[in-house]
Design an enzyme around this catalytic site. Structure first.
Site, PDB file in Angstrom:
ATOM      1  CE  LYS A 203      38.442  37.490  31.472  1.00 32.20           C
ATOM      2  NZ  LYS A 203      38.665  38.735  32.151  1.00 32.20           N
ATOM      3  CB  CYS A 257      35.201  37.789  36.561  1.00 34.14           C
ATOM      4  SG  CYS A 257      34.489  39.374  36.138  1.00 34.14           S
TER       5      CYS A 257
HETATM    6  N1  SAJ Z   1      39.789  36.806  46.485  1.00 33.18           N
HETATM    7  C1  SAJ Z   1      40.195  36.009  47.546  1.00 33.18           C
HETATM    8  N2  SAJ Z   1      41.517  35.927  47.823  1.00 33.18           N
HETATM    9  C2  SAJ Z   1      42.448  36.604  47.102  1.00 33.18           C
HETATM   10  C3  SAJ Z   1      42.032  37.402  46.025  1.00 33.18           C
HETATM   11  C4  SAJ Z   1      40.689  37.490  45.737  1.00 33.18           C
HETATM   12  O1  SAJ Z   1      39.374  35.376  48.224  1.00 33.18           O
HETATM   13  O2  SAJ Z   1      43.643  36.482  47.427  1.00 33.18           O
HETATM   14  C5  SAJ Z   1      38.352  36.893  46.165  1.00 33.18           C
HETATM   15  C6  SAJ Z   1      37.784  38.306  46.309  1.00 33.18           C
HETATM   16  O3  SAJ Z   1      37.429  38.580  47.636  1.00 33.18           O
HETATM   17  C7  SAJ Z   1      36.585  38.223  45.394  1.00 33.18           C
HETATM   18  C8  SAJ Z   1      37.069  37.289  44.283  1.00 33.18           C
HETATM   19  O4  SAJ Z   1      38.187  36.609  44.800  1.00 33.18           O
HETATM   20  O5  SAJ Z   1      35.492  37.635  46.056  1.00 33.18           O
HETATM   21  C9  SAJ Z   1      37.480  37.973  42.981  1.00 33.18           C
HETATM   22  O6  SAJ Z   1      38.152  39.186  43.252  1.00 33.18           O
HETATM   23  P1  SAJ Z   1      39.420  39.729  42.448  1.00 33.18           P
HETATM   24  O7  SAJ Z   1      39.708  41.092  42.945  1.00 33.18           O
HETATM   25  O8  SAJ Z   1      40.553  38.779  42.503  1.00 33.18           O
HETATM   26  O9  SAJ Z   1      38.967  39.735  40.910  1.00 33.18           O
HETATM   27  P2  SAJ Z   1      37.677  40.346  40.130  1.00 33.18           P
HETATM   28  O10 SAJ Z   1      36.651  39.267  40.015  1.00 33.18           O
HETATM   29  O11 SAJ Z   1      37.241  41.650  40.659  1.00 33.18           O
HETATM   30  O12 SAJ Z   1      38.343  40.616  38.687  1.00 33.18           O
HETATM   31  C10 SAJ Z   1      38.917  39.535  37.979  1.00 33.18           C
HETATM   32  C11 SAJ Z   1      40.323  39.949  37.514  1.00 33.18           C
HETATM   33  N3  SAJ Z   1      41.032  38.786  37.026  1.00 33.18           N
HETATM   34  C12 SAJ Z   1      42.256  38.411  37.510  1.00 33.18           C
HETATM   35  O13 SAJ Z   1      42.805  39.007  38.412  1.00 33.18           O
HETATM   36  C13 SAJ Z   1      42.902  37.238  36.872  1.00 33.18           C
HETATM   37  C14 SAJ Z   1      40.232  41.029  36.440  1.00 33.18           C
HETATM   38  O14 SAJ Z   1      41.518  41.342  35.930  1.00 33.18           O
HETATM   39  C15 SAJ Z   1      39.318  40.570  35.309  1.00 33.18           C
HETATM   40  O15 SAJ Z   1      39.176  41.556  34.302  1.00 33.18           O
HETATM   41  C16 SAJ Z   1      37.948  40.279  35.904  1.00 33.18           C
HETATM   42  O16 SAJ Z   1      38.089  39.221  36.863  1.00 33.18           O
HETATM   43  C17 SAJ Z   1      37.016  39.882  34.777  1.00 33.18           C
HETATM   44  O17 SAJ Z   1      36.187  40.716  34.405  1.00 33.18           O
HETATM   45  O18 SAJ Z   1      37.173  38.782  34.227  1.00 33.18           O
END
Ligand code: SAJ
Length: 408
Positions: A203, A257
């Protein structure tokens, strides 16, 4: 093994969707939360968080009588712990909520029960959980302990809860087997069996992988600026290679996360986790870099026009089209600019109001601002028409790129 009653501890972004899904699948679910107000709202069939479709699930779960919330646990066949795991100062993980939730089970847990940890946790936490019950005088030799990390994406939780593959790692083979069997009763993705420590690290690895890859994109955006090149163009072109898939740069990485979990690895493997640590620092630095960039443009404006610039900060949430501001880089950038006495127009179309800033409608802000700063790629901002005379700075891929003057 016959499972009828399930107790879900922690009714937040993971616990409530899980509890309501299980109740809709016919299980008798007791939802437990320490906040009385949360319990009261849920017992009225309503929700206290924003998540698509969750309201329908909770309403039918409560109406059917299968979901009842309370502030204390009760006897059950399965206990699922889904409480927050924040970090303390110096990025040391804080598992106090898990320990206290586990100890709270002592009066109710009995032989044959399954205790599942869903919260993202440092490696070894499932074992610590078992020890916590032993410390309460419980004979745990016939109780099953397992970690089944939640993996759902906010905004798609109800879909992903059912459709994602799940990892189940027990502290014994039997614990893995019985826990996996339970998840197979409501998950249509594949339920993968392993041991507890592997599940915990898997995880943390998922979110760290994402963080490291976003850090690459963020670093690239700063390098591109140095060369006077449009980073979005660079990424679009590089991604046409069959084995390259660069993520999107932004104003930093937020949420509870991805911006948090990598520290759980770094804390426990300080000497080894060099890349993961650096990635975290790069992503945090990107927000500082963004603040400096906006400040410089605002000061340039002030020198030229003899008055302070009005800066529209477009978006406060941690990612597009949600209202969640936890660990939001957009919010910390807006805060930093406001603290340094810049004239800020705070915009967040997903919130009606916000305690720290008076929120301004996005169209109004775009009209009256001198500098428009896109922090979050909310859908509302897509069609915004910004006058040519205004400065536009974008840290996300959203606007008509021809209007972004500052990345060239
Ligand atoms: N982000 C970027 N660039 C990207 C993708 C995301 O800057 O290309 C940023 C987003 O703007 C945000 C952050 O990353 O600030 C996180 O956003 P996210 O949509 O990638 O993920 P979370 O935090 O909403 O959810 C993540 C997910 N993990 C993965 O994709 C590996 C989700 O599946 C998990 O369940 C969750 O963390 C968790 O609870 O751990």
């Amino acid at each position: 093994m016959k499972i009828e009653k399930i107790c879900v501890i922690g009714l937040g972004y993971i616990g409530l969707p899980t509890a309501s899904l299980l109740a809709n699948r016919g299980y008798q679910v007791a939802g437990v939360d320490v906040v009385q107000e949360t319990v009261d709202i849920i017992n009225q069939g309503k929700i206290h968080i924003v998540e698509p479709d969750l309201d329908t699930f909770v309403q039918s779960a409560v109406n059917s009588g299968n979901l009842v919330a309370n502030t204390v646990a009760c006897e059950s066949d399965i206990f699922i712990i889904a409480v927050p795991t924040p970090f303390k100062d110096n990025f040391v993980p804080n598992i106090d909520y898990i320990i206290s939730a586990t100890k709270g089970l002592a009066p109710f847990v009995k032989e044959g029960n399954i205790v599942i940890l869903e919260s993202t946790s440092p490696v070894g936490t499932t074992d610590i959980m078992e020890q916590a019950l032993k410390d309460e005088g419980i004979d745990t030799s016939n109780i099953h302990f397992a970690h089944c990390p939640e993996r759902v994406l906010p905004g798609k939780i109800m879909h992903e809860l059912v459709n994602n593959d799940r990892i189940v790692g027990g502290t014994t083979k039997e614990a893995t087997r019985v826990t996996a069997e339970f998840y197979r009763s409501f998950v249509s993705g594949t339920v993968l069996e392993t041991d507890a420590k592997t599940a915990e690290l898997a995880k943390l690895t998922e979110n760290s992988f994402r963080d490291v890859n976003i850090a690459f994109a963020n670093e690239l955006s700063m390098i591109s600026e140095k060369f006077g090149v449009d980073v979005w163009n660079v990424i679009d072109l590089a991604n046409r290679h069959p084995r390259v898939n660069i993520l999107q740069p932004g104003c930093g990485v937020g949420g509870h996360c991805i911006a948090v979990d990598p520290w759980f690895i770094v804390d426990a493997a300080k000497g080894e986790a060099k890349l993961i640590k650096t990635a975290r620092e790069v992503n945090d630095y990107k927000s500082q870099w963004a603040i400096e960039k906006v400040k410089n443009v605002a000061l340039e404006f002030e020198n030229k026009h003899g008055r302070k610039a009005r800066v529209a900060c477009m978006g406060l949430s941690f990612k597009p089209d949600i209202d969640d501001i936890r660990e939001s880089p957009a919010l910390s950038i807006t805060r930093a600019l406001a603290t340094q006495s810049f004239d800020i127009l705070a915009v967040e179309p997903n919130l009606d109001s916000f305690s720290e800033f008076k929120l301004v409608n996005y169209k109004e802000a775009a009209k009256i601002a001198d500098i428009v700063v896109y922090l979050v790629a909310h859908k509302e901002f897509l069609d915004l028409d910004i006058e040519d005379s205004k400065e536009v700075i974008s840290f996300c891929k959203l606007v008509d790129r021809r209007k972004v003057k500052r990345e060239k």
